[in-house]
Scaffold this active site. Structure first.
Site, short mmCIF file in Angstrom:
data_model
loop_
_atom_site.label_atom_id
_atom_site.label_comp_id
_atom_site.label_asym_id
_atom_site.label_seq_id
_atom_site.Cartn_x
_atom_site.Cartn_y
_atom_site.Cartn_z
N GLU A 1 2.94 11.95 -1.65
CA GLU A 1 3.18 10.47 -1.33
C GLU A 1 4.15 9.87 -2.16
O GLU A 1 4.45 10.14 -3.10
CB GLU A 1 1.87 9.93 -1.70
CG GLU A 1 0.54 10.44 -0.69
CD GLU A 1 -0.79 9.88 -1.05
OE1 GLU A 1 -0.82 8.87 -1.94
OE2 GLU A 1 -1.89 10.01 -0.54
N GLU B 1 1.58 6.24 7.37
CA GLU B 1 0.18 5.78 7.39
C GLU B 1 0.08 4.24 7.26
O GLU B 1 0.56 3.56 6.46
CB GLU B 1 -0.55 6.64 6.14
CG GLU B 1 -2.19 6.21 6.14
CD GLU B 1 -3.09 6.95 5.50
OE1 GLU B 1 -2.62 7.95 4.74
OE2 GLU B 1 -4.19 6.65 5.23
O1 KIV Z 1 -5.21 13.51 3.02
C1 KIV Z 1 -5.02 13.59 4.07
O2 KIV Z 1 -5.80 13.87 4.83
C2 KIV Z 1 -3.92 12.74 4.43
C3 KIV Z 1 -3.44 12.58 6.08
C4 KIV Z 1 -4.69 12.02 6.66
C5 KIV Z 1 -2.18 12.26 6.34
O3 KIV Z 1 -2.82 12.66 3.55
#
Ligand code: KIV
Length: 285
Positions: free
Chosen positions: A133, A200
């Site tokens: 991220e 997201e």
């Molecule tokens: O942790 C996760 O499941 C994610 C996604 C839903 C993109 O980062």
């Protein structure tokens, strides 16, 4: 065709039949602007077996913190959890590219920390890529990893590991300044070399602009149909939870089906309707 066959990358003892070649990172990259990329989360070998034939990418998301472990957020998720579940998913799949989330605290300190932990993840799991991220602040790290042979998926917009800083899980980019920042983040990690980018919880206009301007495929979750692909948490999509974000479409109602099956099992045990002749062992006469 069986979904149980292991890929040669996870088991040399079970050579993969010719049609069962695993997709690769360059093939995912080449899907930009073409047929939408299909990605779902998976945390276990069995779920991976079931999802794999339908997916281009399987993501071992750190969402397993909430989904599997009942944790309040992704913050407490550890590298050990990601490695254990990542290896299970790699063993249970033969077709999709498997990517593993780098958990909070395992990559932010420096590019060297990120390399040490991401290389451990790839070694211990057999997965092909990691996801991390962050935007501009992570660009140097994304470049460091990709130049050293670790394919990276970026993740910008609503970044759940930043829940404490963001103050919640609301969709991002409602005002111009925030929208501009998300676009800068998207371009920064794309230019740094990530081969795909998760967007997201962002406004549709941001998803459209990011998808138009970055070189890698964008994969949306709560980011409209303007992206090059879509991802959902599998358990949300299957209807295993009563509360889900607005962007989730439930493709089944497994919570109801599981409780009904459990209730029927309990009733059958209590009434001695189960087991029957069909389920018991007897010495041959
Ligand atoms: O942790 C996760 O499941 C994610 C996604 C839903 C993109 O980062």
């Amino acid at each position: 065709m069986s979904t149980y066959t292991l890929d040669t990358s996870t088991s040399r003892a079970n050579p993969t039949p010719a049609p069962m070649r695993r997709l690769t990172v360059p093939k995912i990259q080449a899907m930009k602007g073409g047929e939408p990329i299909v990605m779902l989360t998976a945390y276990t070998a069995r779920m991976a077996q079931l999802l794999d034939p339908h997916c281009d990418l399987l993501l071992v998301g750190d969402s397993l913190g909430q989904v599997i472990y009942g944790l309040p957020s992704t913050i407490p998720v550890t590298l050990e959890m990601m490695c254990a579940h990542g290896a299970a998913v790699a063993r249970g799949s033969w077709h999709a590219v498997v990517a593993i989330d780098m958990p909070f605290g395992s990559y932010e300190a420096s590019p060297a920390q990120a390399f040490e932990n991401a290389s451990r993840v790839l070694k211990e799991t057999g997965a092909a890529a990691v996801k991390l991220e962050g935007g501009e602040a992570m660009a140097e790290t994304v470049a460091f990893l990709t130049r050293r042979g670790i394919p990276v998926i970026g993740h910008v917009g609503l970044t759940p590991q930043a829940v404490n800083a963001l103050g919640g899980y609301r969709a991002r980019g409602r005002d111009d300044a925030e929208a501009e920042k998300i676009l800068r983040d998207a371009r920064a990690v794309a230019e740094a070399g990530c081969f795909a980018l998760v967007l997201e919880g962002v406004m549709e206009e941001i998803a459209a602009e990011a998808t138009r301007t970055v070189g890698c495929p964008t994969i949306g979750i709560g980011a409209s149909a303007q992206c090059d692909g879509q991802v959902l948490v599998t358990e949300d999509m299957l209807g295993l939870f009563e509360r889900t974000p607005r962007f989730v479409k439930r493709f089944d109602d497994l919570a109801t089906r599981v409780s009904e099956a459990a209730a029927t099992y309990a009733a059958d045990v209590r009434s001695r309707a189960f087991p029957t002749e069909d389920q018991i062992y007897r010495k041959p006469a």
